[in-house]
Every structure is written in C-alpha cells, then in structure tokens.
Scaffold this active site. Structure first.
Site, PDB file in Angstrom:
ATOM      1  CE1 TYR A 139      -3.735  -2.312   0.168  1.00 52.34           C
ATOM      2  CE2 TYR A 139      -2.972  -2.965   2.346  1.00 52.34           C
ATOM      3  CZ  TYR A 139      -3.816  -3.148   1.257  1.00 52.34           C
ATOM      4  OH  TYR A 139      -4.731  -4.160   1.268  1.00 52.34           O
ATOM      5  CB  ILE A 140       3.642   2.489   1.676  1.00 53.60           C
ATOM      6  CG1 ILE A 140       4.450   1.237   2.001  1.00 53.60           C
ATOM      7  CG2 ILE A 140       2.608   2.755   2.757  1.00 53.60           C
ATOM      8  CD1 ILE A 140       5.167   1.292   3.338  1.00 53.60           C
TER       9      ILE A 140
END
Length: 943
Positions: A139-140
C-alpha cells in the site's frame, strides 16, 4: 541403497574412527560418534558471531550503512526511473541480494523512510511520535530522494562484489559523500557486541565538516527527530561510558494544565502516557486526566487537581516518568572487516576525508573522460582536414589501411593529448562518409575549446581540492538544508531530588509508647502526609535521634516525643531543645539543625549519660526562637524557682554540641511562654541562567533576599509579566528578558513595536500584584517587545536606518518625564521617521542606580569545563559556551534570541530630568504573527 551400504562399510569404525575423527566411539560396529562442545564453539559459534557482527548489526564506517540498508538503496537505484515504486516491489528486488527474507528488508526500509533523508515516501509510513506502524508494503510507495541521487551513488567510483548466491553484483560500499552515519544514527545488537550511534543535525554536520577542512576542531552533538531538550555534558564524544539525558518539553498553560510539545528520543506518546498513568496509580504524581491531541505535532495535555503545584508536578514527571530518559551511546563501527570503537569526532573526520577522496576521484575520472574526448576530436580534425582518409584508397589489406593512417598522423603526434593507439586508428576508420562531407572546422574548434576550458576547471579543482570540497558542502547545505534546523534544544539540567517532588501518596502514623511508625497503622496517631520514598526523623525522650526510611510498619524506638518527614540538607529547620544530663545532672539548652545523617544510626543529642531526658523540644521550620519558662522543683535551695529563658540568645550550632547550662537545680517542668520569631536572615536567592532555576548555593546571579510573601517579577519576550514565589522548585520560561525581586513601587520602562500602527512606543508602568500573566504591550498581531528596563533613570537610545547612504546620528530621549501609566495603556509613540531600533540604557548623568548584569553579581561557583584552545571562535566548546551565557543589563531584545537580565532592588529616585523633545511620524515594516494550536481531540480521565 547398494551405494549407501557400500559407503557405510567404508566408514572407519572402533579405534580407527577415534583416530580419524578425534571422537570417542562407544560400542562395537554400531558405535555413535560424539562431538565435544569446545569444538562446536571453536568452529560454528565464532563463525556465527563474526557473521552477525560484520553482516547484520553494525554499520560500516565507509558509507555508514548496514548490509541490508546498502542493498535496499542499491535495489532502489536499479529500479529508479523518477517515479514511485511499490515498496513490495523494492523488497522483492532486494531479495536478490539479501538472504534474510522480506520481513527484515521491509522493517529496515521503513526505518530509512522515517528518517526522511534518503528515501522519498508516499503513503502511510507510520508515525515516530505515536509509534503507529507503517501500512503494508503493497500500500505504500517510495523512491530515492534527490539528496540520495546526488550524494550516495556513482557507478564509476563503486567497488563491486558478487551477491550471496553469485548471480548478481552488489556494491562493497556505496560512495557516500556525506557523514551519513552520524546524520542517521545506528543501533544494533550483535553477539557480544552492541552499537548505538545517536543521530546528529544535518546542517551542523556540514558546518563541522567544513571546519575539519579548514583545520578547525569540530564540536557536534546529537539532534533527535522527536525534539525535546538534551543535556550533553557527559556525551563523551559518543563513546562507551557517556550518557545523554533527554527531557520532554513541558510548559505551564495555567495553574491546572500542563502541555507536552516534544517527547524524548526513543519514546512515543503512547509509552509516555502509559508511564504517566503508572506513576499516577502508584501515587508518585497527582493528575486529573490526560488528553492526547497528537497529529502532525505532539500535544499532550495534563490536567491537574486543585491545589497541586504545576512546577512540582513538572519535576515529578521528569523524576518518575518517561518524560526524562537517559541514553548511553556506544559508537562502534566496522572498518576493514573488524569492529572498531571510535568517537563521533573521529568518525566525522574520516567521513570528511573520504568525501574529499571521492570528489578527487570523480574529478580525475572526469578529467580522463575529457582528455579522451579531446584526443579523439583532435584525431578526427587532423584525419579529415589533412585528408588522411585518402591514403587508404590504394591499400589492399586491413593491416595496410591501419599503417597508412598511422603514417599520415605521425607528423602531428605532438598535437594530441596522448599517444595514438591501435584502437584510436580503428575508431577513425569507422567515421562515416556523411560525417566527413559535412565536417565543419569552426564547430570542431569551438567544441575542442570548450573541452579545454572544462579541463582547466577540473584541473583547478584538483589543485585546490580542499576549497572545492568546502564549496561542495556549502552547495549541499544550500540545496537540502532548508527545514533541517536543529530540533533538540541543548540545555544543562539541574538534579531533581525525587523525595522533594514526589506526591504525598501515604499517611504517616505513630504509636509513641510502643515505638512503631509507618503508613499502614491507620488505628494509631496520624502524623502527616508522606510518600513511600520519604525518610522520617524521630526524637526520643532519652535524648537520642534516628533517621530511617518510611515503611508500612517499623520499630523506631519507644517513648517518641517528635516524629516528622526528614529533609536532607535543610539548614532552615532549627530544633530548640532543653535536656537534663543524666538522672541528677544539670539542665542544658541548645539550638541545632540536622542536615545530613547516616540512615538507621542512633545519634545522642545529649551528653550521652545514662538517665538523660529531653524536657522540651520544638522544630521550627524558619528558625523561630521562642521564650520558655523554667519551673524548678520546690525542694530545691534555689532562690528563684521560676524564670524565663529566650532561645534567641543562643547561637545555632551542630547537633553534637553540649549546649548552654540553664540551671544545676532539678527542673519540674518547662513551658512555652511566647511564640518565637525567626532569627534567620531572609533567604538569599540566586538565579542560574544555565538551567533557568533558583538556588541558594551561590550559583548564577544574585536576585535578592526573600522572606514571607516576597515575590519575583518575571518579564518574557512576548511582552508579558508574571509574579512567582521563591520556591526552589519553580520553573521559569526560556525567553526571560528581566527577572528581579518584585517591588510594588518600582517603575518598569519599556519600548515595543506596535504591529497595527507600525511604530515604536515607550511607556512606564508599575506591575500589579496578581497571580496571572499580564500583557503590558499592545495585543495586536505583530506587536513585539523591543526593550525593557527597571532602572530608575532610563534613556531611550534611538537608532535610524541610512538615508541616501549616510548614517544618521543616534537620538537619546530621557523617559523620566513620561508619566507612569496603567498596564493596559498604549504609551507614547516615537514619531521619528526611519527608526531601526530602540534601546533602553541607564541615564549616565543620573545617580548610579542601573541594575547590574549577571556578570556583576556575586561570583558563581566554577564549573567542571575546561577551556578548549583549539576552538577558534570563543575558546570554548558549545556546551561550555552555553553554560557560560549571561546577559548584560538592559539592551535591545533580539528576535529568537531570549536574554535574561537579573536586577537587584531599586534605590530612591532622584529629581525628574527635562521633558521629551518634539516627536515626528514614523514608518517601519510589520513582523508576521505567531501560529496558534488547534482544539483538543481525545482524553483519558482518571476520575
């Protein structure tokens, strides 16, 4: 199976097995080989320990990186295309080089990203203040920062080695041209070895490296991303044995509210709040509830119950919670495949020397590249202009072609930067006819001239490599230094005595006849409130004394006549005592203080004879001396059987003194006739500007003598004043500009900038007795205090900006004629044009009544620091320079540079001077208003 059987038959057995393998054999053909533990330690354990030290836990000195960090950065450089990459993709690519799986890579990458130096992050990467973890790697996103691209990578100066599986090449060390290890810090635990290098400030490291190149001695101290305050007095250059004390920044909002804005390094808001809750539950501190408003910035509100001192609570928070932590650095690095212990100063010097070496190597590579370009451009120019290419028209073989070109170039050999090689001639043959036909001599000569100019610049930089390196560091500071100012404030802390700040969480009881005392004896006589770490002092009827630690229930001796909390080094509590020496001896009286004793040791306060008895005893917290009446027995032959004695006639001596004789006759009773008044002088108070605390130890600047309800006047840079008691636990602001003993008749003179009307004002006022902060300058935005003085005779010295390039002479105005106004009055405007600044100075023509500066006060006690002859600026290191800071009386207040001025009591005022001159209009620039904080978010309530 048959092969296996044959192998087993070939294995030596019995004695042969022992001889060959060095192991004992048990049994016959089915013997079991035994490996002894020393062999395991000698081989496997040492290999494991070396691997953990060199390849996992301790950073390398060359680039300041651990292997996993180096591999992450190398992998990110492989994927670099200017756009963000999923962190999961970076982790997957790094696994080609790192043998320990994705978890260790992901954790190391998050730590690198949170330092905001080498990795440009996007998404939720966690919060170093709250301790919240980062989102999942899918997600990052991340990419290399511009700083990392400029400073960390260069393929041409990188040494390479095979990866762990031999399939890829990875850097031995990255060519980092910056003290990266000190900027990021490092921490690791290996086998029998640990490393803890604290992070330092980006800008200060650059300045220190420049000082190294200039031959100066650098002085650097850690700077933590969580801010706070730190005492580096025992830093020991970051080596083992040193210690750094870090404190949270705690401010007093009002009498019932404290706010924490910075937390110590290594803690989070959650762990800090947990420690405060634990201390509250244990009764060490008393708080009502906590609010955690932390988001982008830390804000923890602590609400106090009524009657609880905020100053004492601050000290208790430092003493019993994680608001103060101690960190012991241990600077260990890897150099030449060996662990080495170095101080941070030496690390900085080595990193600076390596930067110079890498810059020099880059210049040499660039010079070589320019030389090659110039060499081939020269060959090409001669080859085309002299039509040497026509000499190969009649050549039949390749060798004849090469020889013909070589012969054609031979007359021009001196024009080339280096010798002509076979590769150069082959390259000439690859020039296309189209390029030969369109060759422009002027363009070629301009290109060659440009190359020559670049070569001269490169050679100049090589000849002046130190100056070139200094400019390189300055450019780094200019490009990347914005927003990287120091976050941790360097301070010197005073020692907090836990027993003086702990909350009273217990109640002390005593059974005088049986001789027991403690806080669990609720059915017995109540004495006072106490804490579970207090000491108690006990006086017995037989003239003995004992100091012991308070407990649930302990035997302290029978026939107790006095019991209370013992305050060590308390010289103001005076004991007045009358005792009989022996069963039939004379009666003595004495006054004494108990400052320091050995715990649990009995002390004789009488002459020690058997049958001695205390007839009278009082404890006086401020040295009071009462009048007592002595009643002798009726059977005595004394002519006067009732007479008075005044303790004020006795000198205060040690507890072991015998005292003065009262009477040789038997005494029936002793009674108090009059309450006493203090025989001690008012308490002398000093202000230590280093730690911003009061003391009675002759440290800092003398403020005055205080007794009873005397107050201290404190004026701060934001144009406010408040009154404080002279309790030694009181806390004071960092931006104090005036601190003095409060006098309700003393006039304060001030000059300030009025933000709305954009002009300077002066006024005189008398502070009022109040327990609140009072603003005495204009409350409009951008209004700022310019100068303040409490001298009786003050002159305003006005300095002007240049007019048409000429300096205007200073103007002086005597302020004595200005009437004393109310606190909220605006004052008189200084209607001069182009006023640059206003200073308040003592009138040199008036009687000498100006306040003294800290330098003029009684000499403070000397510190432990020694002068550093190698520090060119002031002769002192930053810590020593910080401790020696004192300010001179009264002067202009510089923005963002708080000054402390301590003033003695004022003298009588003399006659008023002449009136003010005529005033004219003024224009100046406005300063921006200060930012304010937002509302509360969450709370934890204890009630």
């Amino acid at each position: 199976m048959e092969d296996k059987g044959r192998k087993e038959e070939e294995e030596p057995k019995g004695e042969d097995a022992e001889n060959e393998h060095g192991n004992d054999a048990i049994g016959g053909d089915d013997s079991v080989r035994v490996t002894h533990l020393p062999q395991l330690y000698q081989n496997w354990f040492l290999d494991y320990a070396s691997y953990v030290i060199l390849e996992r836990a301790v950073p390398a000195l060359a680039d300041g990186l651990k292997p996993v960090q180096r591999r992450i950065l190398h992998s990110m450089m492989e994927l670099e295309d200017g756009r963000y990459n999923k962190t999961a993709n970076v982790i997957g690519n790094t696994m080609k080089y790192h043998p320990h799986g994705d978890a260790s890579i992901g954790d190391a990458m998050v730590q690198l990203g949170q330092r905001e130096l080498l990795i440009d992050t996007q998404g939720n990467w966690g919060n170093i203040f709250t301790g919240d973890s980062a989102a999942a790697p899918r997600y990052i996103e991340a990419r290399l920062s511009k700083f990392a691209l400029d400073v960390v990578f260069n393929k041409e100066t990188t040494a390479w080695q095979a990866s762990y599986d031999g399939r890829n090449k990875e850097p031995v060390h990255l060519p980092v041209k910056f003290p990266l290890l000190l900027a990021q810090g490092a921490e690791g635990i290996a086998v029998g070895l640990a490393c803890k290098i604290l992070p330092h400030n980006f800008i200060e490291l650059i300045d220190a490296s420049i000082n190294v190149l200039k031959g100066k001695r650098p002085h650097i101290f850690p700077d933590f991303p969580t801010g706070g305050m730190a005492d580096f007095s025992n830093y020991n250059d970051g080596m083992k044995g040193g210690k750094v004390i870090i404190r949270a920044k705690i401010n007093i909002t009002d009498k019932k509210t404290l706010v924490i804005n910075d937390i110590p390094f290594g803690t989070t808001t959650s762990s800090l709040i947990d420690s405060i809750i634990t201390a509250n539950e244990k009764g060490k501190i008393k708080i009502r509830n906590i609010e955690d408003n932390t988001a982008e910035n830390v804000e923890i509100l602590i609400h106090l119950p009524s009657g609880v001192s905020p100053d004492k609570t601050i000290d208790a928070l430092y003493a019993f919670t994680d608001c103060a932590v101690s960190i012991s650095p241990n600077a260990c690095i890897i150099e030449n495949d060996r662990p080495r212990f170095l101080g941070v100063t030496e690390m900085l010097k080595i990193a600076t020397e390596r930067t110079v070496y890498l810059l020099q190597k880059e210049l040499e590579i660039k010079k070589q590249d320019l030389t090659e370009q110039l060499h081939f451009a020269s060959l090409e120019k001669i080859f085309i202009e002299k039509r040497i290419y026509r000499d190969i028209e009649n050549c039949e073989t390749w060798e004849e072609v090469l020889l013909a070109i070589e012969a054609g170039l031979k007359p021009y050999k001196k024009k080339f930067p280096r010798e002509i090689t076979r590769e150069d001639i082959v390259r000439l043959t690859e020039i296309k006819i189209k390029r030969i036909s369109k060759y422009d001599t002027s363009i070629a000569e301009a290109f060659m001239k440009k190359l020559l100019d670049e070569m001269k610049t490169v050679q100049h930089n090589l000849d002046n490599i130190i100056e070139y390196s200094i400019e390189y560091y300055k450019e780094l500071k200019k490009k990347y230094g914005t927003g990287r100012e120091r976050k941790t404030e360097i301070k010197s802390f005073d020692t907090i005595v836990a027993t003086q700040v702990v909350a009273s969480n217990q109640k002390l009881y005593v059974n005088r006849e049986e001789g027991f005392a403690g806080y669990s004896m609720r059915k017995d006589e109540f004495v006072c409130d106490c804490s579970d770490i207090d000491d108690i002092i006990v006086f017995r009827r037989d003239g003995t004394m004992l100091v012991t630690r308070v407990s649930e229930k302990a035997f302290v001796g029978k026939d107790i006549i006095y019991i209370n909390i013992f305050k060590r080094n308390d010289e103001r509590t005076i004991y007045n005592m009358v005792y009989r020496d022996g069963s039939k001896g004379a009666t003595f009286m004495k006054r004494f203080a108990v400052t320091s004793v050995i715990r649990d040791k009995d002390y004789a306060l009488s002459r020690g004879n058997e049958g001695s008895e205390v007839l009278y005893l009082t404890a006086n917290p401020n040295g009071e001396a009462e009048v007592i009446t002595i009643n002798l027995k009726a059977t005595t032959t004394a002519r006067v059987k009732i007479f008075d004695v005044n303790f004020a006639d006795l000198a205060i001596k040690g507890r072991d003194t015998m005292g003065n004789t009262v009477t040789k006759y038997p005494v029936r009773k002793v009674m108090q006739k009059e309450k006493g008044i203090s025989t001690l002088s008012a308490q002398k108070i000093w202000f230590d500007d280093t730690v911003h605390r009061l003391n009675t130890d002759d440290r800092g600047t003398f403020i005055g003598e205080f007794a009873g309800e005397d107050k201290i006047l404190v004026i701060t840079q934001d144009g406010e004043y408040r009154l404080s008691g002279f309790d030694l636990t009181a806390h004071f602001e960092d931006d104090i500009v005036l601190i003095t003993k409060f006098n309700d008749k003393r006039v304060i003179s001030t000059a300030y900038w009025e933000g709305e009307k954009k002009k300077f004002y002066v006024k005189r006022f008398i502070p009022e007795l109040t327990d609140k902060k009072v603003k005495f300058i204009s409350e409009t935005d951008a209004s700022q205090l310019e100068a303040v003085s409490d001298s009786s005779h003050v002159v305003a010295e006005i300095k002007f900006t240049k007019e048409k390039g000429k300096e205007l002479p200073d103007e002086r105005i005597r302020l004595d004629e200005i009437p004393v106004m109310g606190i909220k009055a605006q004052g008189k405007p200084l209607n001069y044009s182009k006023v640059k600044e206003v200073q308040l100075i003592a009138d040199p023509n008036a009687p000498q009544d100006e306040p003294v500066s800290a330098n003029d006060a009684p000499a403070p006690k000397s510190g432990n620091g020694s002068k550093d002859d190698d520090f060119e600026d002031s002769g002192m290191s930053p810590i020593e320079e910080f401790k020696s800071k004192v300010t001179e009386a009264p002067k202009k207040i510089k923005k963002n540079e708080p000054k402390v001025f301590v003033s003695p009591p004022a003298k009588k005022q003399s006659a008023a001077p002449p009136a003010l001159p005529v005033l004219r209009p003024t224009k100046s620039e406005e300063t921006p208003p200060k930012k304010r904080r937002g509302p509360s978010q969450t709370s934890l309530d204890f009630e």
